[in-house]
Design a protein around this motif. Structure first.
Motif, PDB file in Angstrom:
ATOM      1  N   VAL A 164       0.842  -1.195   0.000  1.00  7.31           N
ATOM      2  CA  VAL A 164       0.000   0.000   0.000  1.00  7.31           C
ATOM      3  C   VAL A 164       0.876   1.244   0.000  1.00  7.31           C
ATOM      4  O   VAL A 164       0.647   2.197  -0.763  1.00  7.31           O
ATOM      5  N   ASN A 165       1.898   1.248   0.846  1.00  9.76           N
ATOM      6  CA  ASN A 165       2.800   2.401   0.944  1.00  9.76           C
ATOM      7  C   ASN A 165       3.600   2.605  -0.340  1.00  9.76           C
ATOM      8  O   ASN A 165       3.820   3.733  -0.775  1.00  9.76           O
ATOM      9  N   GLN A 166       4.037   1.502  -0.942  1.00 10.02           N
ATOM     10  CA  GLN A 166       4.823   1.590  -2.180  1.00 10.02           C
ATOM     11  C   GLN A 166       3.993   2.151  -3.333  1.00 10.02           C
ATOM     12  O   GLN A 166       4.541   2.737  -4.270  1.00 10.02           O
ATOM     13  N   ASN A 167       2.682   1.999  -3.255  1.00 10.54           N
ATOM     14  CA  ASN A 167       1.792   2.471  -4.333  1.00 10.54           C
ATOM     15  C   ASN A 167       1.068   3.771  -3.982  1.00 10.54           C
ATOM     16  O   ASN A 167       0.089   4.126  -4.643  1.00 10.54           O
ATOM     17  N   ALA A 168       1.576   4.480  -2.971  1.00  7.16           N
ATOM     18  CA  ALA A 168       0.972   5.761  -2.592  1.00  7.16           C
ATOM     19  C   ALA A 168       1.000   6.731  -3.774  1.00  7.16           C
ATOM     20  O   ALA A 168       2.033   6.918  -4.424  1.00  7.16           O
ATOM     21  N   GLY A 169      -0.154   7.328  -4.059  1.00  4.42           N
ATOM     22  CA  GLY A 169      -0.259   8.268  -5.167  1.00  4.42           C
ATOM     23  C   GLY A 169      -0.276   7.615  -6.529  1.00  4.42           C
ATOM     24  O   GLY A 169      -0.328   8.311  -7.557  1.00  4.42           O
ATOM     25  N   ILE A 170      -0.247   6.279  -6.569  1.00  7.66           N
ATOM     26  CA  ILE A 170      -0.172   5.566  -7.853  1.00  7.66           C
ATOM     27  C   ILE A 170      -1.441   4.763  -8.118  1.00  7.66           C
ATOM     28  O   ILE A 170      -2.124   4.967  -9.125  1.00  7.66           O
ATOM     29  N   ALA A 171      -1.747   3.826  -7.201  1.00  6.56           N
ATOM     30  CA  ALA A 171      -2.890   2.948  -7.444  1.00  6.56           C
ATOM     31  C   ALA A 171      -3.364   2.315  -6.141  1.00  6.56           C
ATOM     32  O   ALA A 171      -2.575   2.130  -5.210  1.00  6.56           O
ATOM     33  N   PRO A 172      -4.661   1.963  -6.086  1.00  2.00           N
ATOM     34  CA  PRO A 172      -5.175   1.233  -4.923  1.00  2.00           C
ATOM     35  C   PRO A 172      -4.558  -0.167  -4.863  1.00  2.00           C
ATOM     36  O   PRO A 172      -4.177  -0.737  -5.893  1.00  2.00           O
ATOM     37  N   VAL A 173      -4.487  -0.728  -3.676  1.00  2.00           N
ATOM     38  CA  VAL A 173      -3.943  -2.070  -3.479  1.00  2.00           C
ATOM     39  C   VAL A 173      -4.991  -2.927  -2.786  1.00  2.00           C
ATOM     40  O   VAL A 173      -5.548  -2.536  -1.758  1.00  2.00           O
ATOM     41  N   LYS A 174      -5.246  -4.080  -3.339  1.00  2.43           N
ATOM     42  CA  LYS A 174      -6.211  -5.011  -2.742  1.00  2.43           C
ATOM     43  C   LYS A 174      -5.566  -5.683  -1.540  1.00  2.43           C
ATOM     44  O   LYS A 174      -4.433  -6.164  -1.620  1.00  2.43           O
ATOM     45  N   VAL A 175      -6.296  -5.718  -0.421  1.00  2.00           N
ATOM     46  CA  VAL A 175      -5.774  -6.311   0.810  1.00  2.00           C
ATOM     47  C   VAL A 175      -6.792  -7.295   1.379  1.00  2.00           C
ATOM     48  O   VAL A 175      -7.977  -7.264   1.020  1.00  2.00           O
ATOM     49  N   ASP A 176      -6.313  -8.154   2.260  1.00  2.00           N
ATOM     50  CA  ASP A 176      -7.218  -9.066   2.959  1.00  2.00           C
ATOM     51  C   ASP A 176      -8.242  -8.273   3.754  1.00  2.00           C
ATOM     52  O   ASP A 176      -7.979  -7.150   4.201  1.00  2.00           O
ATOM     53  N   ARG A 177      -9.397  -8.878   3.967  1.00  2.00           N
ATOM     54  CA  ARG A 177     -10.450  -8.189   4.705  1.00  2.00           C
ATOM     55  C   ARG A 177      -9.984  -7.809   6.110  1.00  2.00           C
ATOM     56  O   ARG A 177     -10.364  -6.760   6.636  1.00  2.00           O
ATOM     57  N   GLU A 178      -9.182  -8.650   6.702  1.00  2.00           N
ATOM     58  CA  GLU A 178      -8.651  -8.377   8.041  1.00  2.00           C
ATOM     59  C   GLU A 178      -7.844  -7.081   8.062  1.00  2.00           C
ATOM     60  O   GLU A 178      -7.997  -6.258   8.976  1.00  2.00           O
ATOM     61  N   VAL A 179      -7.008  -6.881   7.061  1.00  2.00           N
ATOM     62  CA  VAL A 179      -6.193  -5.668   6.970  1.00  2.00           C
ATOM     63  C   VAL A 179      -7.083  -4.464   6.676  1.00  2.00           C
ATOM     64  O   VAL A 179      -6.901  -3.381   7.245  1.00  2.00           O
ATOM     65  N   PHE A 180      -8.041  -4.657   5.789  1.00  7.99           N
ATOM     66  CA  PHE A 180      -8.966  -3.581   5.441  1.00  7.99           C
ATOM     67  C   PHE A 180      -9.716  -3.098   6.678  1.00  7.99           C
ATOM     68  O   PHE A 180      -9.812  -1.892   6.942  1.00  7.99           O
ATOM     69  N   GLU A 181     -10.242  -4.040   7.464  1.00  7.74           N
ATOM     70  CA  GLU A 181     -11.047  -3.669   8.633  1.00  7.74           C
ATOM     71  C   GLU A 181     -10.199  -3.047   9.742  1.00  7.74           C
ATOM     72  O   GLU A 181     -10.667  -2.152  10.462  1.00  7.74           O
ATOM     73  N   LEU A 182      -8.958  -3.488   9.885  1.00  7.15           N
ATOM     74  CA  LEU A 182      -8.060  -2.855  10.854  1.00  7.15           C
ATOM     75  C   LEU A 182      -7.795  -1.407  10.453  1.00  7.15           C
ATOM     76  O   LEU A 182      -7.818  -0.491  11.292  1.00  7.15           O
ATOM     77  N   THR A 183      -7.580  -1.174   9.169  1.00  5.65           N
ATOM     78  CA  THR A 183      -7.372   0.189   8.658  1.00  5.65           C
ATOM     79  C   THR A 183      -8.631   1.018   8.824  1.00  5.65           C
ATOM     80  O   THR A 183      -8.575   2.210   9.199  1.00  5.65           O
ATOM     81  N   GLN A 184      -9.756   0.414   8.593  1.00  5.88           N
ATOM     82  CA  GLN A 184     -11.043   1.098   8.750  1.00  5.88           C
ATOM     83  C   GLN A 184     -11.241   1.545  10.199  1.00  5.88           C
ATOM     84  O   GLN A 184     -11.665   2.685  10.457  1.00  5.88           O
ATOM     85  N   ARG A 185     -10.896   0.676  11.135  1.00  8.10           N
ATOM     86  CA  ARG A 185     -11.020   1.052  12.549  1.00  8.10           C
ATOM     87  C   ARG A 185     -10.045   2.168  12.900  1.00  8.10           C
ATOM     88  O   ARG A 185     -10.369   3.089  13.656  1.00  8.10           O
ATOM     89  N   ALA A 186      -8.841   2.099  12.343  1.00 10.67           N
ATOM     90  CA  ALA A 186      -7.841   3.135  12.623  1.00 10.67           C
ATOM     91  C   ALA A 186      -8.314   4.502  12.143  1.00 10.67           C
ATOM     92  O   ALA A 186      -8.070   5.524  12.806  1.00 10.67           O
ATOM     93  N   ILE A 187      -8.988   4.539  11.016  1.00 12.73           N
ATOM     94  CA  ILE A 187      -9.528   5.810  10.520  1.00 12.73           C
ATOM     95  C   ILE A 187     -10.634   6.307  11.450  1.00 12.73           C
ATOM     96  O   ILE A 187     -10.729   7.514  11.737  1.00 12.73           O
ATOM     97  N   ARG A 188     -11.425   5.390  11.958  1.00 14.13           N
ATOM     98  CA  ARG A 188     -12.461   5.791  12.932  1.00 14.13           C
ATOM     99  C   ARG A 188     -11.802   6.373  14.184  1.00 14.13           C
ATOM    100  O   ARG A 188     -12.281   7.368  14.737  1.00 14.13           O
ATOM    101  N   TYR A 189     -10.715   5.771  14.640  1.00 14.34           N
ATOM    102  CA  TYR A 189     -10.008   6.295  15.804  1.00 14.34           C
ATOM    103  C   TYR A 189      -9.512   7.722  15.535  1.00 14.34           C
ATOM    104  O   TYR A 189      -9.574   8.590  16.406  1.00 14.34           O
ATOM    105  N   ALA A 190      -9.027   7.940  14.319  1.00 15.62           N
ATOM    106  CA  ALA A 190      -8.559   9.278  13.948  1.00 15.62           C
ATOM    107  C   ALA A 190      -9.698  10.283  13.992  1.00 15.62           C
ATOM    108  O   ALA A 190      -9.556  11.410  14.480  1.00 15.62           O
ATOM    109  N   GLU A 191     -10.850   9.867  13.501  1.00 10.61           N
ATOM    110  CA  GLU A 191     -12.021  10.751  13.496  1.00 10.61           C
ATOM    111  C   GLU A 191     -12.484  11.058  14.918  1.00 10.61           C
ATOM    112  O   GLU A 191     -12.885  12.182  15.225  1.00 10.61           O
ATOM    113  N   LEU A 192     -12.414  10.059  15.790  1.00  9.52           N
ATOM    114  CA  LEU A 192     -12.829  10.253  17.187  1.00  9.52           C
ATOM    115  C   LEU A 192     -11.951  11.270  17.911  1.00  9.52           C
ATOM    116  O   LEU A 192     -12.397  11.921  18.859  1.00  9.52           O
ATOM    117  N   THR A 193     -10.703  11.396  17.478  1.00  6.26           N
ATOM    118  CA  THR A 193      -9.750  12.263  18.171  1.00  6.26           C
ATOM    119  C   THR A 193      -9.412  13.527  17.398  1.00  6.26           C
ATOM    120  O   THR A 193      -8.525  14.287  17.817  1.00  6.26           O
TER     121      THR A 193
END
Length: 314
Positions: free
Chosen positions: A77-106
């Protein structure tokens, strides 16, 4: 958004030799840090099987979310920043999704995109003056959770800005502790502790029926226990500046950086949080260090299942 070294001790009473089950312990290294596992089992051989399964689970998680191993999904994901989306396992996707929620909460006090922060702060004792305002401003140009794009339908992550990075140094070990606990519970292990370098999850109880006792040390006097937590199914995480900091002009600057300002957190020495999830406790302890005591306690009050011990800097 790096965490402080967590100073906790596992306190065990004397167990009767007549008890059928025993407590077994193992020290190991995962994610570049010291981990320790504790299980209640019938024999050393049975415990060894559980330890092997735990180690495999820790390795599996690291191979998904490490930003340092080039083959992981997060590294891609980091290597493709600004280039293209990267498909990830659902587990990774949901962990990232929660992290964004944490950012919004704070309001951005917590932000996994701080992995891109330029290393302008040094916490080895060599720093004698503050970076310039211009240097600080430029260091956070690629930081901002708002630029992490998630596509739930295709399970992809895209970082909009070239040079952006995301990393789970702030919640990854807490997540691993929770996952390790869930794994052993699914295998029928009656009790234990998964301690991911201080971010830990417990369940069950000791063979004599006693709860697990977690000692939290005083950050000013690490040889002294400040508090002893008696836990059954619960988790603990600590963030602090007692071991990694810079002292400039008589003021202490923690190694935990505020993602919105690019400056270290000040005012608090440590925050220990306990509640159901190590991942969430990890998020809270890190965020509270950045927010400070007043705003941090306001955040904590939103989650009554969690409690905290806050130590102000001197």
């Amino acid at each position: 958004m790096k965490k402080g070294v967590v100073v906790v001790c596992l306190l065990f009473g004397m167990l009767s030799v007549s008890l059928a089950q025993e407590v077994f312990r193992k020290q190991t290294v995962h994610m570049g840090s010291a981990f320790s596992f504790v299980v209640v089992a019938d024999s050393a051989a049975e415990a060894a099987v559980y330890f092997q399964r735990l180690s495999a689970e820790m390795e599996r998680i690291e191979n998904l979310i490490s930003e340092w191993r080039p083959h992981t999904q997060i590294a891609q994901v980091n290597q493709n920043a600004g280039i293209a989306p990267v498909k990830v396992d659902r587990e990774v996707f949901e962990l990232t999704q929660r992290a964004i929620r944490y950012a919004e909460l704070t309001g951005g006090a917590f932000d996994i995109s701080i992995a891109a922060l330029d290393r302008i702060w040094v916490f080895d004792g060599s720093m004698t003056e503050l970076p310039s305002e211009d240097l600080i401003r430029r260091s956070i140009e690629r930081v901002g959770y708002q630029h992490i794009r998630l596509d739930s339908l295709n399970s992809t992550i895209f970082l909009e800005k070239e040079g952006m990075k995301i990393g789970f140094g702030s919640i990854g070990k807490g997540y691993a502790a929770d996952q390790g606990r869930a794994l052993l519970q699914s295998l029928g292990v009656k009790g234990g502790i998964v301690n991911a370098s201080g971010d830990l999850s417990t369940w069950g109880r000791q063979p004599d029926g006693e709860p697990w006792k977690i000692g939290v040390s005083d950050p000013f006097k690490t040889y002294r226990m400040k508090k002893v937590l008696k836990l059954y199914e619960a988790s603990v995480a600590t963030s602090g500046s007692n071991e990694k900091f810079a002292e400039i002009g008589g003021k202490r600057y923690a190694h935990i950086i505020n993602p919105t300002t690019g400056c270290p957190s000040t005012g608090l020495m440590s925050v220990t949080v306990w509640g159901p999830s190590a991942e969430f406790a990890n998020f809270l302890s890190t965020s509270m260090m950045v927010l400070g005591k007043k705003a941090g306690k306001k955040l904590l009050r939103q989650f009554p299942e969690y409690r905290a011990d806050i130590v102000k800097d001197r």
